[in-house]
Design an enzyme around this catalytic site. Structure first.
Site, PDB file in Angstrom:
ATOM      1  N   LYS A   3       0.820  -1.224   0.000  1.00  0.00           N
ATOM      2  CA  LYS A   3       0.000   0.000   0.000  1.00  0.00           C
ATOM      3  C   LYS A   3       0.847   1.265   0.000  1.00  0.00           C
ATOM      4  O   LYS A   3       0.507   2.282   0.616  1.00  0.00           O
ATOM      5  CB  LYS A   3      -0.995   0.006   1.172  1.00  0.00           C
ATOM      6  CG  LYS A   3      -1.902  -1.221   1.239  1.00  0.00           C
ATOM      7  CD  LYS A   3      -2.616  -1.477  -0.088  1.00  0.00           C
ATOM      8  CE  LYS A   3      -3.646  -0.405  -0.410  1.00  0.00           C
ATOM      9  NZ  LYS A   3      -4.348  -0.699  -1.709  1.00  0.00           N
ATOM     10  N   HIS A  39       6.960  -7.406  -2.297  1.00  0.00           N
ATOM     11  CA  HIS A  39       6.866  -6.664  -1.039  1.00  0.00           C
ATOM     12  C   HIS A  39       7.936  -7.147  -0.053  1.00  0.00           C
ATOM     13  O   HIS A  39       7.908  -6.767   1.121  1.00  0.00           O
ATOM     14  CB  HIS A  39       5.491  -6.858  -0.390  1.00  0.00           C
ATOM     15  CG  HIS A  39       4.359  -6.211  -1.125  1.00  0.00           C
ATOM     16  ND1 HIS A  39       4.447  -4.952  -1.679  1.00  0.00           N
ATOM     17  CD2 HIS A  39       3.090  -6.641  -1.378  1.00  0.00           C
ATOM     18  CE1 HIS A  39       3.285  -4.647  -2.252  1.00  0.00           C
ATOM     19  NE2 HIS A  39       2.455  -5.647  -2.081  1.00  0.00           N
ATOM     20  N   SER A  61      -3.672   3.226   5.048  1.00  0.00           N
ATOM     21  CA  SER A  61      -4.051   2.499   3.835  1.00  0.00           C
ATOM     22  C   SER A  61      -4.008   0.989   4.053  1.00  0.00           C
ATOM     23  O   SER A  61      -4.893   0.252   3.599  1.00  0.00           O
ATOM     24  CB  SER A  61      -3.119   2.899   2.687  1.00  0.00           C
ATOM     25  OG  SER A  61      -3.546   2.332   1.473  1.00  0.00           O
TER      26      SER A  61
END
Length: 297
Positions: free
Chosen positions: A49, A110, A140
């Site tokens: 995010k 990620h 987020s």
């Protein structure tokens, strides 16, 4: 919650080299770690995010001279495989996809810096890292973890702040994540970008990415890419807004995948007391680095 939501169990977090990963990723991490990229492959790394999908779409458009139709050839996880993801409903396995694609490939991850397969550094692959200020990133991620029914239940806001600060969320500590890439940005073939800069002046940052990729596109094409990757157009683009992910995975009634795309939304969530405690903890965790994050524009 409908019965369909029970079809996919929520992930259990398992530590891998000090980083909490979803069980389906952790159990297959050895295969991810062994992945050997081609030197022409491009890796786009972020904490979840932090502008991942935005950057992936910008890069795809840059590589295809701003041709929107080509860039709608498939959903974003098919065009740009998610390296450590193993097949879940609606999102194919990253390694399986990569095995079918010829280089050069654009790959998403990620993973924290120390978990990236060594081949990316040995082969001097280009890597783009995008960082977002901690407070907005936390907000987020909180909303995303509510709508992503395969992630552990995030619980209430007050408790989630503590989980985030302790790194007890998928992909672990935000603090260690950004520090890992920041410290290595001049030692590796790494372009370090800030979400806030992209938000403030997308054209400038898109041109930075273009130059890093050794591309030269016309001003008209750059203008088209700026327009096509605006928040408004991204939210209505079915190949990037994740509306293709079925309800048992993403509950779009809880939150949209692309929610606001702004800088400073944390002010609508943190109480003054929460912000003060967060800032105090932040100073301790980030004292050895001077990363110029902005929490408002």
């Amino acid at each position: 919650m409908s019965e369909n939501h029970e079809l996919i169990p929520r992930s259990v977090l398992i530590p891998i080299e000090g980083v909490l990963l979803a069980d389906h990723i952790a159990k297959n991490y050895d295969a991810v770690s062994a992945f050997c990229p081609d030197p022409s492959d491009l890796l786009i790394a972020t904490y979840p995010k932090a502008g991942t999908t935005w950057t992936l779409e910008i890069v795809d458009l840059l590589l295809h001279n701003g041709d929107l139709e080509i860039c709608r050839r498939a959903p974003i996880p098919v065009r740009t495989p998610f390296l450590e993801n193993f097949a879940r409903v609606g999102i194919p396995s990253g390694l399986d996809l990569l095995a079918t694609m010829d280089p050069p490939r654009v790959i998403k991850t990620h993973l924290q810096f120390h978990l990236i397969p060594k081949g990316f550094w040995e082969n001097k692959c280009k890597v783009i890292y995008v960082a977002r200020n901690a407070k907005d990133n936390l907000v987020s991620y909180f909303h995303f973890n509510h709508m992503n029914l395969t992630h552990p239940e995030p619980g209430p806001w007050e408790g989630y702040i503590q989980k985030f600060m302790r790194g007890q969320v998928p992909w672990g500590s935000w603090y260690e994540h950004v520090k890992g890439y920041w410290k290595e940005r001049e030692n590796k073939n790494l372009l370090f970008l800030f979400y806030e800069d992209m938000n403030e002046n997308p054209r400038r940052e898109i041109e930075r990415i273009m130059r890093y990729l050794d591309l030269s596109l016309s001003d008209d094409v750059i203008s088209r890419i700026v327009e096509q990757t605006s928040f408004k157009n991204m939210t209505t683009n079915p190949t990037v807004n994740y509306s293709f992910i079925p309800e048992p995975v993403f509950d779009h009634s809880r939150s949209t995948f692309m929610r606001k795309g702004i800088v400073g939304d944390w002010k609508n969530h943190f109480t003054p007391e929460q912000a003060g405690a967060f800032d105090e903890d932040y100073e301790k965790k980030m004292k050895e680095v001077n990363i110029p994050f902005r929490t408002q524009l």
